[in-house]
Design a protein around this motif. Structure first.
Motif, PDB file in Angstrom:
ATOM      1  N   GLN A 169      49.129  -7.813 -55.122  1.00 24.39           N
ATOM      2  CA  GLN A 169      49.494  -8.470 -56.365  1.00 24.39           C
ATOM      3  C   GLN A 169      51.011  -8.551 -56.499  1.00 24.39           C
ATOM      4  O   GLN A 169      51.730  -7.647 -56.108  1.00 24.39           O
ATOM      5  N   PHE A 186      38.998  -7.207 -60.321  1.00 23.27           N
ATOM      6  CA  PHE A 186      40.277  -6.719 -59.819  1.00 23.27           C
ATOM      7  C   PHE A 186      41.365  -6.935 -60.852  1.00 23.27           C
ATOM      8  O   PHE A 186      42.107  -6.025 -61.203  1.00 23.27           O
ATOM      9  N   ALA A 226      43.993  -3.530 -53.548  1.00 20.07           N
ATOM     10  CA  ALA A 226      44.403  -4.925 -53.604  1.00 20.07           C
ATOM     11  C   ALA A 226      45.638  -5.084 -54.472  1.00 20.07           C
ATOM     12  O   ALA A 226      46.325  -6.097 -54.407  1.00 20.07           O
ATOM     13  N   SER A 227      45.905  -4.102 -55.303  1.00 21.64           N
ATOM     14  CA  SER A 227      47.073  -4.183 -56.182  1.00 21.64           C
ATOM     15  C   SER A 227      48.339  -4.342 -55.340  1.00 21.64           C
ATOM     16  O   SER A 227      49.323  -4.921 -55.764  1.00 21.64           O
ATOM     17  N   TRP A 285      39.282   0.465 -54.919  1.00 28.74           N
ATOM     18  CA  TRP A 285      39.449  -0.654 -54.008  1.00 28.74           C
ATOM     19  C   TRP A 285      40.339  -1.720 -54.640  1.00 28.74           C
ATOM     20  O   TRP A 285      41.173  -2.337 -53.992  1.00 28.74           O
ATOM     21  N   ALA A 286      40.157  -1.911 -55.905  1.00 27.34           N
ATOM     22  CA  ALA A 286      40.990  -2.874 -56.623  1.00 27.34           C
ATOM     23  C   ALA A 286      42.449  -2.463 -56.511  1.00 27.34           C
ATOM     24  O   ALA A 286      43.331  -3.283 -56.289  1.00 27.34           O
ATOM     25  N   GLN A 304      40.985 -13.297 -56.675  1.00 26.43           N
ATOM     26  CA  GLN A 304      39.956 -12.314 -56.401  1.00 26.43           C
ATOM     27  C   GLN A 304      39.051 -12.229 -57.611  1.00 26.43           C
ATOM     28  O   GLN A 304      39.222 -12.934 -58.575  1.00 26.43           O
TER      29      GLN A 304
END
Length: 113
Positions: free
Chosen positions: A53, A9, A49-50, A45-46, A5
């Motif tokens: 991860q 991020f 996405a975590s 938003w990041a 990404q």
DNA sequence: TGGGTGACCATAG
DNA sequence: ACTATGGCCACCC
């Protein structure tokens, strides 16, 4: 490496992981630290996405400017966030962090000494 | 390429 | 005090 990404991020994840135990930060501080200005939305938003991860990201240490656990609803369990924070020694009441100013951890301030 | 979106923040009514 | 709106900037389709 593995730019799955945007670097943004990863950058956010890195800062969040640097948050010491018993401390919390807000989206705006991270956004500013990254130079994103007021794009705090991106930070949130990041964190979204975590979840994708592999590394664990203490998203529970990230709250909004008011010290409210805004993102708790996005956790596997909305109670987990508060539990984790209390486990770290942070008092939380009504989805709000008590003594937020004391627990506040500013990356710009702490990292940029 | 362009448009829509978002775990926000700040200002105004 | 609360609600409404704008702005912001990167990611996704």
């Amino acid at each position: 490496m593995e730019k799955t990404q945007g670097d943004f991020f990863l950058n956010v994840f890195a800062v969040v992981r640097l948050i010491p135990k018993g401390r919390v930060t807000n989206y705006g501080a991270i956004a500013k630290y990254l130079g994103a200005g007021r794009s705090s939305r991106m930070v949130g938003w990041a964190m979204n996405a975590s979840h994708t991860q592999k590394k664990k990201v203490p998203a529970h240490r990230v709250v909004n400017r008011n010290g409210e656990l805004t993102g708790k609803h996005h956790f596997p369990s909305p109670f987990m966030m508060q539990e984790l924070l209390e486990k770290e020694g942070i008092k939380v009441e009504n989805d709000k962090i008590i003594d937020f100013k004391k627990c506040f951890w500013d990356p710009m301030k702490e990292l940029e000494v």
